[in-house]
Design a protein around this motif. Structure first.
Motif, short mmCIF file in Angstrom:
data_model
loop_
_atom_site.label_atom_id
_atom_site.label_comp_id
_atom_site.label_asym_id
_atom_site.label_seq_id
_atom_site.Cartn_x
_atom_site.Cartn_y
_atom_site.Cartn_z
N UNK A 153 -3.60 6.31 5.45
CA UNK A 153 -4.72 6.48 4.80
C UNK A 153 -5.86 6.18 5.37
N UNK A 154 -7.55 6.15 5.49
CA UNK A 154 -8.29 5.61 5.04
C UNK A 154 -9.64 6.44 5.05
N UNK A 155 -10.46 5.82 3.84
CA UNK A 155 -11.18 6.18 3.24
C UNK A 155 -10.90 7.43 2.69
N UNK A 156 -9.82 7.92 2.06
CA UNK A 156 -9.74 9.61 1.31
C UNK A 156 -8.32 10.15 2.58
N UNK A 157 -8.92 10.02 3.16
CA UNK A 157 -8.52 10.93 5.15
C UNK A 157 -6.82 10.93 5.47
N UNK A 158 -6.43 11.29 5.92
CA UNK A 158 -4.82 10.87 6.59
C UNK A 158 -5.25 10.79 8.21
N UNK A 159 -5.10 9.37 8.72
CA UNK A 159 -5.61 8.55 10.42
C UNK A 159 -3.83 10.34 11.04
N UNK A 160 -4.21 10.82 11.23
CA UNK A 160 -3.14 11.79 12.18
C UNK A 160 -2.51 10.70 13.40
N UNK A 161 -2.36 9.92 14.49
CA UNK A 161 -2.50 9.32 15.42
C UNK A 161 -1.42 8.32 15.09
N UNK A 162 -1.96 7.62 14.32
CA UNK A 162 -1.66 6.40 14.38
C UNK A 162 -0.45 6.84 13.46
N UNK A 163 -0.51 7.67 12.21
CA UNK A 163 0.56 8.08 11.62
C UNK A 163 2.35 8.35 13.07
N UNK A 164 1.82 8.70 13.58
CA UNK A 164 2.65 9.24 14.67
C UNK A 164 4.08 7.64 14.94
N UNK A 165 3.06 6.66 15.33
CA UNK A 165 4.08 5.69 15.76
C UNK A 165 4.83 5.55 14.01
N UNK A 166 4.49 5.57 13.04
CA UNK A 166 5.49 5.44 11.70
C UNK A 166 6.28 6.66 11.82
N UNK A 167 6.47 7.73 12.65
CA UNK A 167 6.97 8.38 11.93
C UNK A 167 8.25 8.26 12.93
N UNK A 168 7.26 8.16 14.11
CA UNK A 168 8.86 7.94 15.97
C UNK A 168 10.00 6.69 15.34
N UNK A 169 9.13 5.67 14.35
CA UNK A 169 10.15 4.74 14.24
C UNK A 169 10.90 4.94 13.26
N UNK A 170 10.20 6.18 12.15
CA UNK A 170 11.26 6.23 10.85
C UNK A 170 12.72 7.30 11.33
N UNK A 171 12.39 7.79 12.48
CA UNK A 171 12.97 8.86 13.24
C UNK A 171 13.93 8.15 13.91
N UNK A 172 13.83 7.19 14.58
CA UNK A 172 14.71 6.68 15.64
C UNK A 172 16.11 5.43 15.11
N UNK A 173 14.92 4.90 13.65
CA UNK A 173 15.91 4.18 12.14
C UNK A 173 17.09 4.84 12.13
N UNK A 174 16.66 6.51 11.96
CA UNK A 174 17.94 6.78 11.21
C UNK A 174 19.02 7.29 12.13
N UNK A 175 18.27 7.89 13.36
CA UNK A 175 19.60 8.04 14.23
C UNK A 175 20.41 6.80 14.33
N UNK A 176 19.48 5.66 14.57
CA UNK A 176 20.25 4.68 15.01
C UNK A 176 21.12 4.12 13.58
#
Length: 350
Positions: free
Chosen positions: A160-183
């Motif tokens: 979040x930034x100023x009450x808005x969800x930042x799409x592109x910066x979120x993508x990196x965290x989602x990818x990290x999450x998926x990789x950590x689950x698979x590992x």
């Protein structure tokens, strides 16, 4: 030209209408034509049944948290519990014994922060739960929900930034999450966040890390629905402010579903999901007809809770309504059904 000389349309609904029109125009009608002949005998009814429901179509959702020997009932979802990592294997064994082939995991962390760090922590609640389940029941197929809403202090699905969800910066965290689950041993990540580009980001990250064979089940068509209430109680993921209409789909939109599904396929999704299921059977049907891939449907918490509430009041027959609901989702075109009914349905299906 007579009907026999006409070419039939390719659309399944058009084919049905065409076939019925041919039948009605035929000179052979009642009493020669009697559709009830195929309904009198129960054996024959089963033989000519158009849609079949199997326990192998079912995926059971599990809620997992930290703590010791936790089995906390979810009040708005009778029969469902939030469990700690140390006992999650017990549930996994029960599910496997019932013949249910897969589970999907949702995590409730000990601590939340602005960036949802618990989602991609190698020692996080989902990562630990995956290891426990795969150690106890290696044959059980483990799917993990990939989103940040359960892990952020604000309850939203991204940064979040100023009450808005930042799409592109979120993508990196989602990818990290998926990789950590698979590992940790997960068999398939399932991104539910509805950020633009999330499937491509996850696919690229998995491939880069050597997980090219791992499939992705995308929440491709996820509506901003009022049926998620009980789930948000269970997952402790109600937004601290606002709603999720900026990224989840408008329930009024049908054509947009095909667009969203097509984008996710192009980005590398292997299975497309429609959520919710029961109020969106037309969307399930549309997606199934449009794409030659497996389609999943999420029979969500509000749909589950309504059936239980009606049964508790004595207004409906729980088992019959449950099975009719699941059959309707399968009939609409779903190959896989994520449902809290899975254990009860499996007992009836045998």
């Amino acid at each position: 030209m007579d009907n026999a000389g006409k070419s039939q349309p390719e659309n399944p609904i058009s084919v049905l209408v065409f076939s019925v029109s041919v039948c009605l125009k035929s000179t052979i009608m009642f009493p020669t034509v009697r559709p009830r002949r195929l309904r009198y005998n129960p054996v024959l009814r089963d033989m000519v049944r158009e849609t079949s429901l199997s326990v192998t179509n079912l995926i059971y959702p599990l809620f997992v948290t930290f703590g010791h020997n936790v089995k906390r009932p979810i009040q708005s979802m009778p029969g469902c519990v939030t469990e700690s990592v140390d006992v999650i294997a017990q549930s996994a064994k029960e599910i496997h014994t019932l013949g249910i082939p897969a589970v999907i995991l949702f995590g409730i962390p000990e601590h939340k922060d602005e960036k949802g760090a618990g989602a991609y922590d190698p020692d996080g609640v989902i990562q630990r739960a995956v290891k426990e389940i795969k150690h106890a029941v290696p044959e059980l197929f483990v799917i993990t929900d990939v989103c940040l809403c359960e892990y952020t202090s604000h309850g939203h699905c991204g940064i979040l930034e100023n009450g808005q969800i930042l799409n592109d910066p979120t993508l990196e965290l989602l990818a990290k999450t998926a990789v950590s689950h698979v590992r940790a041993g997960a068999d398939m990540p399932a991104p539910s966040d509805m950020m633009d580009g999330r499937v491509l980001s996850i696919r690229t990250a998995l491939d880069t890390e050597g997980f090219a064979s791992i499939p992705i089940m995308s929440y491709a068509v996820k509506y901003s629905s009022a049926f998620y209430g009980p789930f948000r109680e269970a997952a402790e993921s109600t937004p601290a402010f606002g709603d999720r209409k900026s990224h989840q789909m408008d329930p009024a939109n049908r054509r947009e579903a095909i667009k969203e599904a097509a984008i996710d396929l192009e980005e590398g999704a292997d299975i497309l999901m429609v959520k919710p299921a029961l109020s969106y059977l037309d969307i399930i049907s549309d997606v199934k007809r449009a794409f030659n891939v497996p389609v999943a449907a999420y029979n969500v918490s509000g749909e589950y809770a309504m059936v239980h509430a009606g049964a508790r009041l004595g207004w409906i027959d729980y088992e019959k309504v449950m099975m009719e609901v699941l059959l309707s989702i399968k009939r609409a075109g779903a190959d896989l059904i994520l449902t809290y009914f899975a254990k009860d349905a499996a007992k009836l299906l045998g």
